[in-house]
Design an enzyme around this catalytic site. Structure first.
Site, PDB file in Angstrom:
ATOM      1  N   ASN A  86      55.593  87.678 -20.181  1.00 59.78           N
ATOM      2  CA  ASN A  86      56.670  87.158 -19.317  1.00 59.78           C
ATOM      3  C   ASN A  86      56.175  86.339 -18.133  1.00 59.78           C
ATOM      4  OD1 ASN A  86      55.723  89.549 -18.186  1.00 59.78           O
ATOM      5  ND2 ASN A  86      57.733  90.163 -17.403  1.00 59.78           N
ATOM      6  N   GLU A  98      50.843  98.857 -15.629  1.00 61.54           N
ATOM      7  CA  GLU A  98      52.045  98.267 -15.016  1.00 61.54           C
ATOM      8  C   GLU A  98      53.055  98.131 -16.153  1.00 61.54           C
ATOM      9  OE1 GLU A  98      52.483  97.327 -11.803  1.00 61.54           O
ATOM     10  OE2 GLU A  98      50.448  97.799 -11.146  1.00 61.54           O
ATOM     11  N   CYS A 158      59.862  92.379 -15.148  1.00 61.03           N
ATOM     12  CA  CYS A 158      59.712  93.846 -15.166  1.00 61.03           C
ATOM     13  C   CYS A 158      60.575  94.511 -14.097  1.00 61.03           C
ATOM     14  CB  CYS A 158      58.254  94.233 -14.989  1.00 61.03           C
ATOM     15  SG  CYS A 158      57.534  93.602 -13.470  1.00 61.03           S
ATOM     16  N   GLU A 171      49.118  96.892  -8.302  1.00 66.11           N
ATOM     17  CA  GLU A 171      48.571  95.535  -8.288  1.00 66.11           C
ATOM     18  C   GLU A 171      49.052  94.859  -7.028  1.00 66.11           C
ATOM     19  OE1 GLU A 171      49.428  93.408 -11.944  1.00 66.11           O
ATOM     20  OE2 GLU A 171      47.519  94.078 -12.776  1.00 66.11           O
TER      21      GLU A 171
HETATM   22  P1  NAP Z   1      54.042  94.438 -24.837  1.00 66.18           P
HETATM   23  O1  NAP Z   1      54.662  94.147 -26.135  1.00 66.18           O
HETATM   24  O2  NAP Z   1      53.775  95.843 -24.473  1.00 66.18           O
HETATM   25  O3  NAP Z   1      52.668  93.604 -24.836  1.00 66.18           O
HETATM   26  C1  NAP Z   1      51.844  93.568 -23.702  1.00 66.18           C
HETATM   27  C2  NAP Z   1      50.431  93.267 -24.129  1.00 66.18           C
HETATM   28  O4  NAP Z   1      49.947  94.369 -24.918  1.00 66.18           O
HETATM   29  C3  NAP Z   1      50.310  92.032 -25.026  1.00 66.18           C
HETATM   30  O5  NAP Z   1      49.105  91.376 -24.754  1.00 66.18           O
HETATM   31  C4  NAP Z   1      50.287  92.645 -26.407  1.00 66.18           C
HETATM   32  O6  NAP Z   1      49.674  91.834 -27.370  1.00 66.18           O
HETATM   33  C5  NAP Z   1      49.450  93.874 -26.142  1.00 66.18           C
HETATM   34  N1  NAP Z   1      49.535  94.893 -27.171  1.00 66.18           N
HETATM   35  C6  NAP Z   1      50.515  95.123 -28.073  1.00 66.18           C
HETATM   36  N2  NAP Z   1      50.180  96.146 -28.891  1.00 66.18           N
HETATM   37  C7  NAP Z   1      48.967  96.584 -28.490  1.00 66.18           C
HETATM   38  C8  NAP Z   1      48.082  97.606 -28.929  1.00 66.18           C
HETATM   39  N3  NAP Z   1      48.397  98.418 -29.945  1.00 66.18           N
HETATM   40  N4  NAP Z   1      46.909  97.757 -28.284  1.00 66.18           N
HETATM   41  C9  NAP Z   1      46.573  96.957 -27.254  1.00 66.18           C
HETATM   42  N5  NAP Z   1      47.366  95.958 -26.798  1.00 66.18           N
HETATM   43  C10 NAP Z   1      48.543  95.775 -27.405  1.00 66.18           C
HETATM   44  O7  NAP Z   1      54.867  93.785 -23.644  1.00 66.18           O
HETATM   45  P2  NAP Z   1      55.467  92.318 -23.511  1.00 66.18           P
HETATM   46  O8  NAP Z   1      56.670  92.217 -24.383  1.00 66.18           O
HETATM   47  O9  NAP Z   1      54.407  91.297 -23.623  1.00 66.18           O
HETATM   48  O10 NAP Z   1      55.930  92.336 -21.973  1.00 66.18           O
HETATM   49  C11 NAP Z   1      57.121  92.912 -21.569  1.00 66.18           C
HETATM   50  C12 NAP Z   1      56.924  94.290 -20.981  1.00 66.18           C
HETATM   51  O11 NAP Z   1      55.968  94.224 -19.918  1.00 66.18           O
HETATM   52  C13 NAP Z   1      58.192  94.805 -20.348  1.00 66.18           C
HETATM   53  O12 NAP Z   1      58.358  96.168 -20.659  1.00 66.18           O
HETATM   54  C14 NAP Z   1      57.952  94.600 -18.852  1.00 66.18           C
HETATM   55  O13 NAP Z   1      58.711  95.460 -18.035  1.00 66.18           O
HETATM   56  C15 NAP Z   1      56.494  94.871 -18.765  1.00 66.18           C
HETATM   57  N6  NAP Z   1      55.936  94.264 -17.545  1.00 66.18           N
HETATM   58  C16 NAP Z   1      55.630  95.094 -16.501  1.00 66.18           C
HETATM   59  C17 NAP Z   1      55.146  94.550 -15.316  1.00 66.18           C
HETATM   60  C18 NAP Z   1      54.818  95.435 -14.146  1.00 66.18           C
HETATM   61  O14 NAP Z   1      54.208  94.952 -13.198  1.00 66.18           O
HETATM   62  N7  NAP Z   1      55.190  96.716 -14.171  1.00 66.18           N
HETATM   63  C19 NAP Z   1      54.979  93.166 -15.201  1.00 66.18           C
HETATM   64  C20 NAP Z   1      55.302  92.362 -16.298  1.00 66.18           C
HETATM   65  C21 NAP Z   1      55.784  92.927 -17.469  1.00 66.18           C
HETATM   66  P3  NAP Z   1      50.578  90.938 -28.379  1.00 66.18           P
HETATM   67  O15 NAP Z   1      51.434  90.098 -27.530  1.00 66.18           O
HETATM   68  O16 NAP Z   1      49.531  90.177 -29.098  1.00 66.18           O
HETATM   69  O17 NAP Z   1      51.362  91.888 -29.225  1.00 66.18           O
END
Ligand code: NAP
Length: 485
Positions: free
Chosen positions: A155, A253, A287, A465
């Site tokens: 995102n 995060e 997020c 962070e």
């Molecule tokens: P995601 O699907 O969990 O993916 C995040 C990262 O993890 C990507 O690089 C993804 O790779 C990787 N990943 C997926 N499966 C994995 C595995 N089995 N082992 C290791 N890495 C793996 O999240 P997203 O859809 O990209 O982002 C949205 C989420 O992030 C939301 O829930 C949002 O709230 C959260 N977020 C939180 C913050 C905060 O500061 N708290 C900030 C931003 C976003 P691939 O893309 O290659 O699958």
């Protein structure tokens, strides 16, 4: 639409200061058109191990450099991002979808984070503790944690990279970064600029490829002493389990289900303007984006009318087009989730006031566009109030008493952010005390700043962070009892 940038430049990884191509490739899509725009390596295990080993070899010399020298590389990196911000912003919009104006802000924000940590690295102070015995000194050193693995989400493809790489390098860590599959190009472009500063080979490495496989590799490798992950709670839990096997330090995060509470003494116009800006930023894929809007019954109708007039004015369109306020969602899966949540809310009695449908006519035909949506009459039993929406949908719930709304706001496994609108000073203090989240916005919704410790409680994460706390995440303490006499 004409592609303004040469995308082939961003088809490689960086290992040991060298550009690396994989034997297999993964496609990157433009979410506004559904078309493939680039291919990046689906890196084989041997190359991932090489990236980790290369970071391991660079660690001693990088961590021993004076912090001011490390700051020099970081400051030059930040300047390069600013000098190339227009191209970087276009690239970010192309793969992620957000309006160009937001991408420009994100690149400027990434540079600001890098600059802030360049300076904060100079303040990684240790401590001297008064000793119990004569002739003894008790010293606490703050040292770089080691080689770190960084995993970023889709995102904020520039900001989330900067929020990890900058404090890691500033603290003296070396690293391997794996960006999201849907948005690797911005990370690769950022690394091109980092490498152009002449940073020592191996200090920063970037790998792309199948997440579960690369993630497992990073998590299993004993040389990686810390993992910093931003993404969904589901994957965060999995990584935490995997980290246990080699007892890695973890920062997570994770996701949120952030409430905003609008009390009857709030300024409804200001609250509506802030809430719509927060809710529809990045097509709702933020997020700490608002997930539930609680409004007091006494001002409900006027407040919903203020929200509605603003939601109706939002212009949806490809992020690179002139005047778009809201771009596409990142993928078909994200779109399907939003459709499911809205369908469930309407089936359970939610009142659809705007949007509520996928946009499929030109120029939206093959992209992942969903109309900005406002639903009133939402209740705590609907999926939309319980799950992270991550889309352009604003659900409104009504409340009568402070106790009732606090209980409802806290009734979630998440604890990332909450927002409160009220002019009552005593109530502000009570809300800060009783809301169970890591971050709270009072009469405003902007939270993420380089100097502030952003992070969640409960299932929204571990660690912070931003701020000095964000630097500390990349350090370990070494305590020394030194007897001199
Ligand atoms: P995601 O699907 O969990 O993916 C995040 C990262 O993890 C990507 O690089 C993804 O790779 C990787 N990943 C997926 N499966 C994995 C595995 N089995 N082992 C290791 N890495 C793996 O999240 P997203 O859809 O990209 O982002 C949205 C989420 O992030 C939301 O829930 C949002 O709230 C959260 N977020 C939180 C913050 C905060 O500061 N708290 C900030 C931003 C976003 P691939 O893309 O290659 O699958």
């Amino acid at each position: 639409m004409k592609t303004p940038i040469e995308l082939d430049r961003y088809s490689c990884n960086w290992i040991g200061g060298e550009r690396v191509q994989g034997t297999a490739a993964m496609e990157v899509e433009n979410p506004a058109t559904g078309r493939t725009i680039a291919r990046v390596p689906d890196l084989e295990d041997e190359a991932v191990d090489r990236a980790i080993e290369s970071a391991g070899q660079a660690f001693d010399s990088w961590s021993r450099l004076p912090a001011g020298v490390r700051a020099g590389y970081l400051n030059e990196w930040a300047q390069r991002l600013l000098d190339h911000s227009e191209e970087l912003a276009s690239l970010l919009t192309l793969e992620q979808g957000k309006p160009l104006v937001e991408s420009r802000g994100e690149i400027a924000g990434a540079a600001a984070i890098i600059r802030w940590y360049a300076e904060e690295g100079k303040r990684a102070y240790g401590e001297i503790i008064p000793a119990s015995n004569e002739g003894q000194q008790l010293l606490v050193y703050r040292e770089a944690a080691g080689v770190v693995g960084l995993i970023t989400p889709m995102n904020f493809p520039a900001a989330t990279v900067a929020r990890k790489v900058a404090p890691a390098l500033a603290a003296g860590c070396t690293l391997v970064l794996k960006p999201a599959e849907t948005t690797p190009l911005t990370a690769i472009a950022l690394f091109d600029h980092l490498m152009a500063t002449g940073i020592p080979a191996g200090a920063a490495n970037l790998v792309t490829g199948e997440a579960a496989r690369i993630g497992a590799r990073l998590m299993a490798h004993p040389a990686i002493r810390k993992i910093s992950f931003t993404g969904s709670t589901r994957i965060g839990k999995l990584l935490m389990e995997q980290a246990a096997r080699t007892v890695k330090k973890v920062s997570l995060e994770l996701g949120g289900n952030s409430p905003v509470i609008v009390f009857p003494d709030a300024d409804p116009e200001k609250a509506a303007a802030d809430i719509v800006a927060n809710k529809f930023e990045n097509c709702g894929q933020v997020c700490n984006g608002i997930n539930r809007i609680y409004v007091h019954e006494d001002i409900r109708d006027a407040f919903v009318a203020a929200l509605l007039s603003r939601v109706r004015r939002l212009r949806t369109g490809p992020g690179l087009s002139e005047g778009a306020d809201v771009g596409p969602l990142i993928s078909g899966a994200a779109l399907a989730k939003v459709e499911r949540l809205v369908g469930d809310a309407v089936a359970k009695g939610g009142e659809l006031l705007a949007g509520g449908r996928r946009l499929q006519a030109e120029p939206y035909a093959d992209g992942y566009f969903y109309a900005p949506t406002l639903i009133a009459g939402v209740t705590g039993e609907m999926d939309i109030a319980r799950e992270e929406i991550f889309g352009p949908v604003a659900p409104v719930l009504a409340f009568r008493t402070e106790e009732e709304v606090v209980a409802a706001a806290n009734d979630t496994d998440y604890g990332l952010a909450a927002y409160v609108y009220t002019q009552n000073f005593a109530r502000i203090h009570r809300m800060i005390r009783v809301l169970k989240t890591g971050n709270i916005g009072v009469n405003g919704t902007s939270l993420a700043y380089p100097q502030a410790p952003f992070g969640g409680v409960k299932e929204s994460g571990i660690g912070r962070e931003g701020g000095r706390q964000g630097l500390e995440e990349y350090t370990v303490l070494k305590y020394v009892a030194l007897t001199t006499e």
